[in-house]
Design a protein around this motif. Sequence first.
Motif, PDB file in Angstrom:
ATOM      1  N   GLY A 139     -18.749   1.948   0.080  1.00  0.00           N
ATOM      2  CA  GLY A 139     -18.810   2.938  -0.996  1.00  0.00           C
ATOM      3  C   GLY A 139     -20.143   3.069  -1.699  1.00  0.00           C
ATOM      4  N   TYR A 140     -21.119   2.226  -1.361  1.00  0.00           N
ATOM      5  CA  TYR A 140     -22.389   2.275  -2.100  1.00  0.00           C
ATOM      6  C   TYR A 140     -23.118   3.603  -1.882  1.00  0.00           C
ATOM      7  CZ  TYR A 140     -26.574   0.563  -4.398  1.00  0.00           C
ATOM      8  OH  TYR A 140     -27.625   0.410  -5.283  1.00  0.00           O
ATOM      9  N   CYS A 141     -23.087   4.099  -0.653  1.00  0.00           N
ATOM     10  CA  CYS A 141     -23.793   5.346  -0.366  1.00  0.00           C
ATOM     11  C   CYS A 141     -22.956   6.578  -0.690  1.00  0.00           C
ATOM     12  CB  CYS A 141     -24.207   5.393   1.111  1.00  0.00           C
ATOM     13  SG  CYS A 141     -22.844   5.736   2.261  1.00  0.00           S
ATOM     14  N   THR A 142     -21.674   6.386  -0.972  1.00  0.00           N
ATOM     15  CA  THR A 142     -20.739   7.511  -1.083  1.00  0.00           C
ATOM     16  C   THR A 142     -21.128   8.551  -2.127  1.00  0.00           C
ATOM     17  OG1 THR A 142     -18.941   6.091  -0.291  1.00  0.00           O
ATOM     18  CG2 THR A 142     -18.313   8.132  -1.394  1.00  0.00           C
ATOM     19  N   PRO A 143     -21.547   8.183  -3.350  1.00  0.00           N
ATOM     20  CA  PRO A 143     -21.934   9.223  -4.313  1.00  0.00           C
ATOM     21  C   PRO A 143     -23.042  10.128  -3.783  1.00  0.00           C
ATOM     22  CG  PRO A 143     -21.657   7.119  -5.422  1.00  0.00           C
ATOM     23  CD  PRO A 143     -21.595   6.832  -3.958  1.00  0.00           C
ATOM     24  N   GLY A 144     -24.063   9.519  -3.188  1.00  0.00           N
ATOM     25  CA  GLY A 144     -25.143  10.324  -2.624  1.00  0.00           C
ATOM     26  C   GLY A 144     -24.682  11.163  -1.453  1.00  0.00           C
ATOM     27  N   GLN A 145     -23.793  10.605  -0.617  1.00  0.00           N
ATOM     28  CA  GLN A 145     -23.252  11.359   0.519  1.00  0.00           C
ATOM     29  C   GLN A 145     -22.479  12.585   0.036  1.00  0.00           C
ATOM     30  OE1 GLN A 145     -23.762  10.762   3.733  1.00  0.00           O
ATOM     31  NE2 GLN A 145     -24.238   8.586   3.966  1.00  0.00           N
ATOM     32  N   ILE A 146     -21.648  12.398  -0.971  1.00  0.00           N
ATOM     33  CA  ILE A 146     -20.826  13.504  -1.466  1.00  0.00           C
ATOM     34  C   ILE A 146     -21.691  14.586  -2.100  1.00  0.00           C
ATOM     35  CG2 ILE A 146     -19.084  14.155  -3.178  1.00  0.00           C
ATOM     36  CD1 ILE A 146     -17.706  11.478  -2.642  1.00  0.00           C
ATOM     37  N   VAL A 147     -22.636  14.189  -2.954  1.00  0.00           N
ATOM     38  CA  VAL A 147     -23.507  15.183  -3.595  1.00  0.00           C
ATOM     39  C   VAL A 147     -24.332  15.918  -2.543  1.00  0.00           C
ATOM     40  CG1 VAL A 147     -25.434  15.521  -5.186  1.00  0.00           C
ATOM     41  CG2 VAL A 147     -23.597  13.934  -5.780  1.00  0.00           C
ATOM     42  N   SER A 148     -24.846  15.177  -1.566  1.00  0.00           N
ATOM     43  CA  SER A 148     -25.603  15.814  -0.492  1.00  0.00           C
ATOM     44  C   SER A 148     -24.714  16.750   0.320  1.00  0.00           C
ATOM     45  CB  SER A 148     -26.219  14.750   0.420  1.00  0.00           C
ATOM     46  OG  SER A 148     -27.068  15.335   1.379  1.00  0.00           O
ATOM     47  N   GLY A 149     -23.450  16.343   0.545  1.00  0.00           N
ATOM     48  CA  GLY A 149     -22.518  17.204   1.267  1.00  0.00           C
ATOM     49  C   GLY A 149     -22.238  18.495   0.523  1.00  0.00           C
ATOM     50  N   ARG A 159     -29.524   6.611 -15.063  1.00  0.00           N
ATOM     51  CA  ARG A 159     -28.826   5.335 -15.086  1.00  0.00           C
ATOM     52  C   ARG A 159     -29.060   4.556 -16.382  1.00  0.00           C
ATOM     53  NH1 ARG A 159     -26.786   3.164 -10.569  1.00  0.00           N
ATOM     54  NH2 ARG A 159     -27.264   1.070 -11.348  1.00  0.00           N
ATOM     55  N   GLU A 160     -30.305   4.482 -16.825  1.00  0.00           N
ATOM     56  CA  GLU A 160     -30.649   3.597 -17.938  1.00  0.00           C
ATOM     57  C   GLU A 160     -30.609   4.275 -19.304  1.00  0.00           C
ATOM     58  OE1 GLU A 160     -34.350   1.709 -17.044  1.00  0.00           O
ATOM     59  OE2 GLU A 160     -33.709   1.075 -15.043  1.00  0.00           O
ATOM     60  N   HIS A 161     -30.820   5.582 -19.342  1.00  0.00           N
ATOM     61  CA  HIS A 161     -30.813   6.291 -20.624  1.00  0.00           C
ATOM     62  C   HIS A 161     -29.494   7.019 -20.876  1.00  0.00           C
ATOM     63  CE1 HIS A 161     -35.194   5.863 -21.623  1.00  0.00           C
ATOM     64  NE2 HIS A 161     -35.258   5.670 -20.314  1.00  0.00           N
ATOM     65  N   PHE A 162     -28.903   7.589 -19.817  1.00  0.00           N
ATOM     66  CA  PHE A 162     -27.682   8.370 -19.988  1.00  0.00           C
ATOM     67  C   PHE A 162     -26.431   7.631 -19.514  1.00  0.00           C
ATOM     68  CE2 PHE A 162     -30.457  12.410 -19.363  1.00  0.00           C
ATOM     69  CZ  PHE A 162     -30.961  12.255 -20.644  1.00  0.00           C
ATOM     70  N   ASP A 163     -26.595   6.425 -18.987  1.00  0.00           N
ATOM     71  CA  ASP A 163     -25.474   5.593 -18.533  1.00  0.00           C
ATOM     72  C   ASP A 163     -24.649   6.293 -17.451  1.00  0.00           C
ATOM     73  OD1 ASP A 163     -24.119   3.172 -18.567  1.00  0.00           O
ATOM     74  OD2 ASP A 163     -22.600   3.888 -19.981  1.00  0.00           O
ATOM     75  N   LEU A 164     -25.311   7.084 -16.619  1.00  0.00           N
ATOM     76  CA  LEU A 164     -24.658   7.723 -15.482  1.00  0.00           C
ATOM     77  C   LEU A 164     -25.040   6.920 -14.242  1.00  0.00           C
ATOM     78  CD1 LEU A 164     -25.347  11.467 -16.395  1.00  0.00           C
ATOM     79  CD2 LEU A 164     -23.165  10.240 -16.582  1.00  0.00           C
ATOM     80  N   THR A 165     -24.243   5.912 -13.938  1.00  0.00           N
ATOM     81  CA  THR A 165     -24.607   4.952 -12.897  1.00  0.00           C
ATOM     82  C   THR A 165     -24.025   5.287 -11.526  1.00  0.00           C
ATOM     83  OG1 THR A 165     -22.749   3.539 -13.558  1.00  0.00           O
ATOM     84  CG2 THR A 165     -24.895   3.084 -14.559  1.00  0.00           C
ATOM     85  N   GLY A 166     -23.420   6.469 -11.388  1.00  0.00           N
ATOM     86  CA  GLY A 166     -22.870   6.852 -10.098  1.00  0.00           C
ATOM     87  C   GLY A 166     -23.955   7.012  -9.047  1.00  0.00           C
ATOM     88  N   SER A 167     -25.080   7.582  -9.440  1.00  0.00           N
ATOM     89  CA  SER A 167     -26.215   7.716  -8.519  1.00  0.00           C
ATOM     90  C   SER A 167     -26.813   6.334  -8.316  1.00  0.00           C
ATOM     91  CB  SER A 167     -27.266   8.673  -9.102  1.00  0.00           C
ATOM     92  OG  SER A 167     -26.693   9.933  -9.375  1.00  0.00           O
TER      93      SER A 167
END
Length: 215
Positions: A162-172, A90-98
């Motif tokens: 939608g807050y949990c959705t990225p984690g739900q999808i990756v876990s799925g 999130r903070e170094h690579f600006d990948l804020t989806g997680s």
Amino acid sequence: MSTDLPESAVPPPTDSSESSSAPTRRTFIATSTAVGGVVLAGGVIGGTLLGPEEAGAAAAAPSSRVSLTVNGTRRTVTVDNRTSLLDLLREHFDLTGSKKGCNAGACGACTVLVDGHRVNACLTLAVRMEGAEVTTIEGLADGDQLHPLQQAFIDEDAFQCGYCTPGQIVSGVGCIQEGHTGSPEEIREWMSGNICRCGCYTKIVRAVEQTAGRK
């Protein structure tokens, strides 16, 4: 009438030499405060007072250089050894989806894939990712083509806030890759580490089923 005090009320004799040398509560607190101020201002190591810059350098946490592949791109960065994989993303690579939900591994909002396996990024140290291949929610789509499970979440309306959705999808995705989709009950069991505060569990299970080819 007698003016003698009872024995318990007579103050004990004082020794002038003892009272002058023994520290009182007041002098002890004053001395401790003064010494504490010196330590905070400059720092003490091995009995030697350090200047502010030296003290700051001495207190700096160790850092390490780590190279890993994130969503197909090789990345090399130097990070504080205490940095979590989630904060690195999130903070170094600006990948804020997680998302950072509980930050204690209890909600699953930060789920990513490391070498194909699901992990809680908030509990995983970044320095342990040397040579690892990390996939986040941003890395699932192929350009403008959504991952089948991302599309299934849309088709099944499997989210609200939608807050949990990225984690739900990756876990799925991990759940499907691991072959834990034999029944709705099995999907629920293997997705139980991902919490949805909106209660979309039934639709989430349907989306995983759809992607796994069960519908």
